[in-house]
Design a protein around this motif. Structure first.
Motif, mmCIF file in Angstrom:
data_model
loop_
_atom_site.group_PDB
_atom_site.id
_atom_site.type_symbol
_atom_site.label_atom_id
_atom_site.label_comp_id
_atom_site.label_asym_id
_atom_site.label_seq_id
_atom_site.Cartn_x
_atom_site.Cartn_y
_atom_site.Cartn_z
ATOM 1 N N SER A 81 17.605 41.283 5.948
ATOM 2 C CA SER A 81 17.548 40.267 4.905
ATOM 3 C C SER A 81 18.229 38.968 5.313
ATOM 4 N N MET A 82 18.831 38.971 6.549
ATOM 5 C CA MET A 82 19.459 37.723 7.000
ATOM 6 C C MET A 82 18.391 36.671 7.262
ATOM 7 N N ASN A 83 18.821 35.434 7.151
ATOM 8 C CA ASN A 83 17.873 34.342 7.325
ATOM 9 C C ASN A 83 17.647 34.069 8.816
ATOM 10 N N TRP A 84 16.853 34.927 9.414
ATOM 11 C CA TRP A 84 16.666 34.825 10.859
ATOM 12 C C TRP A 84 15.965 33.549 11.260
ATOM 13 N N TYR A 85 15.117 33.032 10.381
ATOM 14 C CA TYR A 85 14.404 31.792 10.718
ATOM 15 C C TYR A 85 15.386 30.646 10.899
ATOM 16 N N LYS A 86 16.530 30.789 10.284
ATOM 17 C CA LYS A 86 17.554 29.765 10.446
ATOM 18 C C LYS A 86 18.471 30.137 11.616
ATOM 19 N N ILE A 87 18.885 31.396 11.657
ATOM 20 C CA ILE A 87 19.886 31.787 12.647
ATOM 21 C C ILE A 87 19.344 31.725 14.072
ATOM 22 N N LEU A 88 18.163 32.286 14.290
ATOM 23 C CA LEU A 88 17.666 32.384 15.666
ATOM 24 C C LEU A 88 17.442 31.028 16.328
ATOM 25 N N PRO A 89 16.657 30.132 15.702
ATOM 26 C CA PRO A 89 16.452 28.840 16.390
ATOM 27 C C PRO A 89 17.754 28.071 16.571
ATOM 28 N N LEU A 90 18.629 28.155 15.574
ATOM 29 C CA LEU A 90 19.892 27.428 15.701
ATOM 30 C C LEU A 90 20.751 28.007 16.818
ATOM 31 N N LEU A 138 28.692 29.500 -7.949
ATOM 32 C CA LEU A 138 27.810 28.330 -8.044
ATOM 33 C C LEU A 138 26.474 28.568 -7.345
ATOM 34 N N GLU A 139 26.586 29.091 -6.113
ATOM 35 C CA GLU A 139 25.349 29.255 -5.351
ATOM 36 C C GLU A 139 24.640 30.525 -5.794
ATOM 37 N N ASP A 140 23.351 30.473 -5.679
ATOM 38 C CA ASP A 140 22.573 31.638 -6.083
ATOM 39 C C ASP A 140 22.183 32.418 -4.835
ATOM 40 N N LYS A 141 23.129 33.258 -4.361
ATOM 41 C CA LYS A 141 22.728 34.102 -3.232
ATOM 42 C C LYS A 141 23.444 35.441 -3.318
ATOM 43 N N LYS A 142 22.797 36.419 -2.762
ATOM 44 C CA LYS A 142 23.312 37.768 -2.868
ATOM 45 C C LYS A 142 24.171 38.078 -1.653
ATOM 46 N N ILE A 143 25.410 38.461 -1.875
ATOM 47 C CA ILE A 143 26.229 38.890 -0.758
ATOM 48 C C ILE A 143 26.952 40.170 -1.132
ATOM 49 N N SER A 144 27.290 40.943 -0.150
ATOM 50 C CA SER A 144 28.041 42.167 -0.425
ATOM 51 C C SER A 144 29.084 42.335 0.664
ATOM 52 N N SER A 145 29.939 43.310 0.504
ATOM 53 C CA SER A 145 30.965 43.539 1.521
ATOM 54 C C SER A 145 30.301 43.930 2.833
ATOM 55 N N ILE A 146 29.172 44.606 2.725
ATOM 56 C CA ILE A 146 28.446 44.981 3.940
ATOM 57 C C ILE A 146 27.981 43.728 4.662
ATOM 58 N N THR A 147 27.556 42.740 3.876
ATOM 59 C CA THR A 147 27.119 41.480 4.478
ATOM 60 C C THR A 147 28.217 40.942 5.396
ATOM 61 N N THR A 148 29.438 40.971 4.880
ATOM 62 C CA THR A 148 30.555 40.443 5.651
ATOM 63 C C THR A 148 30.725 41.216 6.955
ATOM 64 N N ILE A 149 30.656 42.547 6.836
ATOM 65 C CA ILE A 149 30.852 43.353 8.046
ATOM 66 C C ILE A 149 29.749 43.062 9.064
ATOM 67 N N SER A 157 27.837 40.468 9.291
ATOM 68 C CA SER A 157 27.966 39.110 9.819
ATOM 69 C C SER A 157 29.058 39.046 10.874
ATOM 70 N N SER A 158 30.165 39.736 10.614
ATOM 71 C CA SER A 158 31.277 39.698 11.561
ATOM 72 C C SER A 158 30.857 40.269 12.905
ATOM 73 N N PHE A 161 27.247 33.862 8.470
ATOM 74 C CA PHE A 161 27.986 33.726 7.209
ATOM 75 C C PHE A 161 27.404 32.614 6.344
ATOM 76 N N ASP A 162 26.312 32.048 6.802
ATOM 77 C CA ASP A 162 25.599 31.068 6.015
ATOM 78 C C ASP A 162 26.448 29.844 5.658
ATOM 79 N N PRO A 163 26.868 29.082 6.677
ATOM 80 C CA PRO A 163 27.649 27.878 6.381
ATOM 81 C C PRO A 163 26.763 26.827 5.716
ATOM 82 N N PRO A 164 27.383 25.904 4.964
ATOM 83 C CA PRO A 164 26.572 24.896 4.267
ATOM 84 C C PRO A 164 25.791 24.013 5.251
ATOM 85 N N TRP A 165 24.651 23.530 4.753
ATOM 86 C CA TRP A 165 23.747 22.764 5.618
ATOM 87 C C TRP A 165 24.378 21.500 6.171
ATOM 88 N N TRP A 166 25.200 20.844 5.361
ATOM 89 C CA TRP A 166 25.754 19.575 5.849
ATOM 90 C C TRP A 166 26.600 19.800 7.098
#
Lengths: 439, 301
Positions: free
Chosen positions: A297-306, A166-177, A179-180, A386-391
């Motif tokens: 490519s991680m969304n640092w603008y979201k991750i860092l301030p949060l 459903l969502e339009d985003k690129k993820i790979s197995s490396i992303t998971t590693i 992120s972990s 891991f990019d949890p939903p905004w809500w």
């Protein structure tokens, strides 16, 4: 407000000017460097004395393959083994490596002899074995008429990649590693930082109470101002220390590298001495590249301030609680441990949930506890890569803000009564009564 | 003009009433004694005045205004249990405490230097408190209490732990501060000091006022009309037989009790009439200590 600032200033300056603080702040990165240098040194000096090894290799199997290294010299000699043993007895060489010509082409194990009364060091025998293994492999390839390219085609690297529906985003197995690892590190660091500086706040409260200076102070400042000034001051000390480390680490690292001549890559080099760079290594290099791409490519603008927000909110909530506990302790510092337990529990609990969230970031445990205040300040930062939903983020942020304000208020109520109570430590029943004391 | 006025102040804790309907005034520029045995409610009262806690009911006025958030800057408080940051330097510490009382860092430095100079302890500026003796840190504490020129200075047992020289030093300072217009609320149970220093006192026990007024007036109220006469030669028999209720007769001194209506002049005239060679004659006033013990004991019964 002005008085909070004065308290903050004092808490900050007395700590930052403290010799112990300066030493630990400066020496920790240095210590890590020294430790790393020691590891490199220990691993690279398997043999500190110059060693000469004669190689008896009539079939020239290892020609150009065994390379002379720092303290290890290989001499090719076709004199008979018994003649070379005479040279050994004269102490001119340290050993003789006997490499008979290859005959049995398809054997799966070979034993070679190293004549000496001393053993080879681990890395030395590893280097020799690796060189021989490579040569035998080439030899076998030729004997079996296998083309190197054909062999390469046999190698397969399989990865199962998640593809979103459903969502339009690129993820790979490396992303998971990635992120972990990132989540794990963040969760662990948050736990320790909050615990360490929270305890400092507590100790500072106890010091003022046991010193009896607190009565003078609160005849000038409101207890709440005193508590907040303390919490902010110690928090700033924490940020300063972490900031200095972030700046200092690379600087010291490069200075050290220049001084001791440590090649930053030498640790990983140790494992690949003389081992040919084959396709596996190539693909692992690819992976490192990919990891860097993932990280950038991680969304640092979201991750860092949060992450910063969760750190600050968590720090405020926990250190206010630690301040309240510090105020409830009587004259005996040892009383603190039993009172800190209930505060330590959610902290430890959230760290363990954080670890499990690394493996299953969308499990209901992880999702729920990332929205429950106190737990969320550690669990949510772990989930952020891991990019949890905004809500969920919104719920978590709002509930954490409200709860932190509430906790700071409660802690302030307890603190205000506690700092003037002397005698035995208070029970939790008493603490809960203090919240509702008037005036 | 009163620097401090308490009207019907009440403060209750979970299981006891610490301050029970207390009212008194402290005159501007006076030294006022707040007396009472341990646990009488002195500290609770002081904490209300210093805005550390709030009263349950009743009102407190400082310089005519109801207590507010700015008033702590006009009060200097030295608690009985004294404390300073052990690891901080004397100068830094005093600067911090002075700034908490609302002084700017510049003013604070100037005033502190003057005070330390006065006490001849300016050289301690860079010393750590942990290195000071008890008496030394008490001086530092006193400076911290008065550096911001408070209009009301509250001293809780200011002389405990001080040697006679330092006691006198602090006592002189208290008088000088009074001269400059400050009012001092002095809490203690050392009665001889109260007698020496205070003009007015209030005596509380179990949260209630037992006595309140000028030291001279209280002593007068509690006097038992006892007179002491030292004499030379023989005591005339007329004295031992008549008129006089002799309480004691030891050596060359008699103590007798006069009637309530009689003035000391009348009594003296009577003595002279009886041909006694008087060396000295004076009325015995009760000490505050005696009054204190008497009152507290009777209130405890």
């Amino acid at each position: 407000m002005n008085k909070i600032w004065l308290v903050t200033q004092r808490e900050y300056l007395t700590r930052v000017k403290n010799k112990t603080f300066i030493l630990t702040t400066l020496l920790t990165p240095l210590g890590i460097l020294v430790f790393m240098a020691a590891v490199v040194l220990v691993m690279s000096t398997g043999s500190d004395k110059a060693k000469v090894i004669n190689v008896y290799d009539p079939s020239n199997l290892l020609e150009n393959e065994l390379k002379t290294r720092d303290n290890l010299t290989f001499q090719f000699s076709n004199q008979s083994i018994s003649a070379q043993k005479e040279i050994y007895k004269e102490n001119k060489i340290n050993g003789i490596l006997e490499i008979p010509a290859l005959t049995d082409s398809l054997a799966t194990s070979y034993v070679y002899k190293y004549h000496s009364d001393d053993q080879l060091a681990m890395d030395e025998s590893y280097a020799i074995e690796a060189a021989i293994e490579k040569k035998i492999r080439d030899f076998k390839l030729k004997k079996l008429h296998i083309d190197v390219n054909t062999l390469k085609n046999l190698d397969t690297d399989v990865s199962v990649d998640p593809v979103t529906i459903l969502e339009d985003k690129k993820i790979s197995s490396i992303t998971t590693i990635v992120s972990s690892v990132l989540g794990g590190i963040v969760g662990y660091a948050m736990f320790f930082i909050i615990l360490f500086y929270g305890m400092q706040v507590m100790r500072s409260v106890m010091e003022e109470k046991i010193n009896r200076i607190v009565e003078v102070l609160i005849s000038s400042v409101k207890p709440f101002e005193l508590m907040m000034g303390k919490v902010i001051g110690v928090g700033l000390v924490g940020l300063t220390q972490i900031g200095i480390w972030i700046v200092l680490m690379p600087i010291i690292y490069f200075i050290g590298a220049a001084l001791f001549g440590i090649n930053p890559g030498s640790l990983s080099d140790m494992h690949s001495i003389n081992v040919p760079v084959d396709d596996i290594a190539l693909s692992s290099q690819d992976k490192i590249g990919q990891i860097f791409i993932e990280i950038t490519s991680m969304n640092w603008y979201k991750i860092l301030p949060l992450t910063l927000f969760y750190f600050l909110a968590g720090y405020f909530a926990y250190s206010a609680l630690f301040a309240a506990i510090g105020s409830a302790v009587g004259e005996d510092i040892n009383d603190a441990s039993s009172l800190t337990l209930p505060v330590m529990m959610p902290l430890m609990f959230s760290m363990y949930i954080g670890f499990s969230a690394v493996n299953a970031p969308d499990s209901s445990l992880a999702v729920w506890s990332s929205m429950i205040p106190l737990l969320s300040s550690i669990v949510m930062p772990v989930r952020l890569p891991f990019d949890p939903p905004w809500w969920q983020i919104m719920v978590s942020v709002v509930s954490l803000i409200i709860f932190t304000i509430f906790l700071v208020w409660v802690a302030g109520r307890i603190y205000r009564v506690g700092i003037l109570m002397y005698g035995k430590k208070a029970s939790f029943k008493e603490l809960s009564k203090w919240i509702f004391y008037k005036g | 003009m009163n620097v401090l006025s308490l009207h019907n102040v009440v403060k209750a804790y979970a299981n006891h009433v610490a301050v029970n309907d207390v009212s008194f005034d402290v005159k501007k520029g006076s030294i006022f004694g707040l007396l009472g045995p341990n646990g009488a409610g002195k500290t609770s009262l002081i904490r209300i005045i210093t805005t550390i806690t709030a009263a349950d009911s009743g009102q407190v006025f400082l310089n005519g205004e109801p207590l507010n958030r700015l008033h702590p800057n006009e009060i200097g408080y030295m608690p009985e249990e004294r404390g300073l940051y052990k690891k901080m330097k004397v100068g830094e510490q005093l600067l911090y405490l002075a700034q908490l009382k609302g002084l700017s860092s510049r003013d604070a430095k100037i005033k502190l230097k003057a005070w330390l100079e006065k006490f001849e302890i300016l050289s301690w500026w860079d010393k750590k408190v942990a290195d000071l003796s008890k008496g030394m840190s008490q001086k530092v504490q006193f400076v911290a209490t008065v550096v911001h020129d408070p209009s009301l200075i509250i001293l809780d047992e200011p002389f405990s732990g001080l040697d006679p020289i330092n006691t006198n030093l602090i006592k002189d300072e208290i008088y000088q501060l009074k001269q400059k217009g400050a009012s001092i609320l002095f809490s203690t149970h050392r009665m001889e000091q109260v007698e020496e220093i205070c003009e007015d006192i209030v005596l509380i026990n179990k949260g209630k006022i037992l006595l309140y007024g000028g030291v001279g007036k209280i002593k007068n109220d509690f006097k038992e009309h006892l007179f002491s006469v030292k004499y030379e030669g023989k005591l005339p028999e007329t004295i031992t037989n008549h008129e006089y209720q002799i309480v004691s007769n030891i050596g060359n001194e008699i103590i007798f009790k006069g009637e309530k209506g009689q003035s000391s002049n009348d009594l003296l005239r009577g003595l002279i009439r009886n041909n006694i060679n008087i060396v000295s004659y004076n009325e015995i006033m009760p000490s505050l200590n005696e009054i204190f013990i008497k009152i507290v004991e009777s209130s405890n019964e």
